[in-house]
Design an enzyme around this catalytic site. Structure first.
Site, mmCIF file in Angstrom:
data_model
loop_
_atom_site.group_PDB
_atom_site.id
_atom_site.type_symbol
_atom_site.label_atom_id
_atom_site.label_comp_id
_atom_site.label_asym_id
_atom_site.label_seq_id
_atom_site.Cartn_x
_atom_site.Cartn_y
_atom_site.Cartn_z
ATOM 1 N N HIS A 154 0.836 -1.202 0.000
ATOM 2 C CA HIS A 154 0.000 0.000 0.000
ATOM 3 C C HIS A 154 0.872 1.255 0.000
ATOM 4 C CE1 HIS A 154 -3.603 -2.279 0.645
ATOM 5 N NE2 HIS A 154 -3.320 -2.637 1.864
ATOM 6 N N ARG B 248 -10.272 2.837 -6.082
ATOM 7 C CA ARG B 248 -11.718 2.763 -5.813
ATOM 8 C C ARG B 248 -12.205 4.174 -5.518
ATOM 9 N NH1 ARG B 248 -14.149 -1.089 -0.910
ATOM 10 N NH2 ARG B 248 -16.310 -1.151 -1.630
ATOM 11 N N SER C 268 -15.125 1.905 3.759
ATOM 12 C CA SER C 268 -14.564 0.566 3.965
ATOM 13 C C SER C 268 -13.365 0.622 4.925
ATOM 14 C CB SER C 268 -14.140 -0.007 2.609
ATOM 15 O OG SER C 268 -13.543 -1.260 2.760
ATOM 16 N N TYR D 19 -11.984 -0.798 -8.829
ATOM 17 C CA TYR D 19 -12.933 -1.654 -8.112
ATOM 18 C C TYR D 19 -14.271 -1.637 -8.860
ATOM 19 C CZ TYR D 19 -15.635 -3.460 -4.117
ATOM 20 O OH TYR D 19 -16.449 -4.208 -3.294
ATOM 21 N N SER E 205 -15.966 -14.298 -7.168
ATOM 22 C CA SER E 205 -17.205 -13.610 -6.790
ATOM 23 C C SER E 205 -17.130 -13.260 -5.305
ATOM 24 C CB SER E 205 -18.420 -14.503 -7.049
ATOM 25 O OG SER E 205 -18.409 -15.569 -6.111
#
Ligand code: PPS
Length: 327
Positions: free
Chosen positions: A140, A164, A172, A225, A260
């Site tokens: 990160h 995102r 989040s 995202y 998923s």
């Protein structure tokens, strides 16, 4: 060049100190402008001088932008959908370069005698440096704090960056920090730090725009995202082309299912449940929530007030003006 370590001062520094520190994270500092736990100092040289390999694959991101999702996608494609080996926990097969500085171990070990901390957490740069090629590495860190050989282009690994929408990222991240980073403040304090560019790993835009500016020179694959949510199969194919792999129709369908939200939420190799349980046990605090929390876009519509949405949007517009990037 040596990094500059500076204190985080002012009102925001006070909020950060009050809400974001505890026995495993006693203070924050700015490392060349990026807010990181003070413990980062101990690992700064190892990260700066980390030996990069041309056949490495790096997934870079600001936290909570879809990193884990991207890691599992990349690893599965590059390993020819070896779902048997994918049962190995993600942090072992795809280590997090700066994991070690995130938690100060001395007090953890003192409070938990006999505890076994895996090497990928105890000495993350050391663990990654010993991995056989091809290595998969998550970070990160902003672009300017990446290991020197990567920044300068001396080594040319594949780099994927995932981003995102900042409002959903902030929501989040707030939940995540309450769950694992020892954050004990309110959402208001959290977004004040985020918008004030004084949050853990912040400033957000320093991270995003650092990679955006370097994407052409360093041949970075840019993922979002939101695109992955909208058409995962298309993003899998784009990633496979970038990595130099091919997938047939059956493989594509298997991988889309494997990635998923429902499948990843139930997958112990990627849902971090074991690791979080261990962290809770070590810190002797039980916190509510799960890592695979909502997995949706536009959460801000129900989580933020219209005023806050406006503040975020103005802030976003100011930073993106003239960059050619839209989020
Ligand atoms: S971390 O801790 O920084 O590595 O977190 P990161 O993996 O970047 O982000 C976690 C968020 O990604 C969501 N997630 C997913 N969404 C959709 N589909 C899949 N497969 C998926 N996997 C992870 C996860 O739920 C976190 O988002 P929120 O909004 O909190 O649910």
């Amino acid at each position: 060049m040596a990094h500059q370590f500076t204190p985080v001062g002012g009102e925001l520094g006070e909020i950060l100190q009050k809400t974001f520190t505890n026995y495993f994270r006693t203070a924050y500092i700015k490392v060349d402008g990026c807010i990181l736990p003070e413990n980062y100092k101990q690992f700064a040289d190892a990260i700066e001088n980390f030996e990069v390999r041309d056949d490495d694959i790096w997934v870079c991101s600001y936290p909570k932008t879809g990193t884990t999702w991207t890691q599992e996608m990349v690893w599965s494609i590059a390993n020819n959908l070896n779902f048997e080996r994918a049962k190995i926990p993600l942090p072992e097969r795809f280590p997090y370069l700066e994991f070690s500085p995130m938690f100060e171990k001395t007090e953890i070990i003192r409070r938990n005698p006999g505890i076994v901390i895996p090497e990928y957490a105890m000495d993350s740069p050391g663990y990654a440096s010993k991995m056989p090629s091809p290595r998969f590495i998550k970070t990160h860190l902003p672009f300017h704090l990446l290991p020197r050989q990567l920044r300068t282009g001396e080594k040319k690994p594949k780099i994927l960056y995932v981003v995102r929408n900042p409002k959903d990222t902030c929501i989040s991240f707030y939940h995540h920090c309450k769950l694992v980073e020892g954050y004990n403040g309110t959402f208001e304090e959290f977004y004040t730090l985020f918008l004030g560019e004084s949050d853990h790993y912040g400033p957000f835009w320093m991270n995003v725009l650092g990679y955006w500016k370097n994407r052409k020179e360093h041949n970075i694959l840019w993922l979002t995202y939101e695109d992955m949510k909208q058409d995962l199969s298309a993003e899998i194919l784009r990633t496979a082309i970038y990595l130099g792999n091919t997938l047939n129709k059956v493989q594509l369908s298997l991988l889309t299912e494997h990635l998923s939200f429902a499948s990843m939420k139930a997958n112990p190799a990627v849902n971090y449940e074991e690791l979080i349980a261990k962290l809770h046990e070590m810190s002797q605090v039980k916190r509510e929530g799960v890592f695979m929390r909502s997995g949706t876009t536009k959460q801000w519509k129900s989580f933020m007030t219209p005023e806050l949405i406006e503040r975020f949007d103005e802030w976003t517009e100011k930073h993106l003006k003239g960059t050619g990037l839209a989020l």
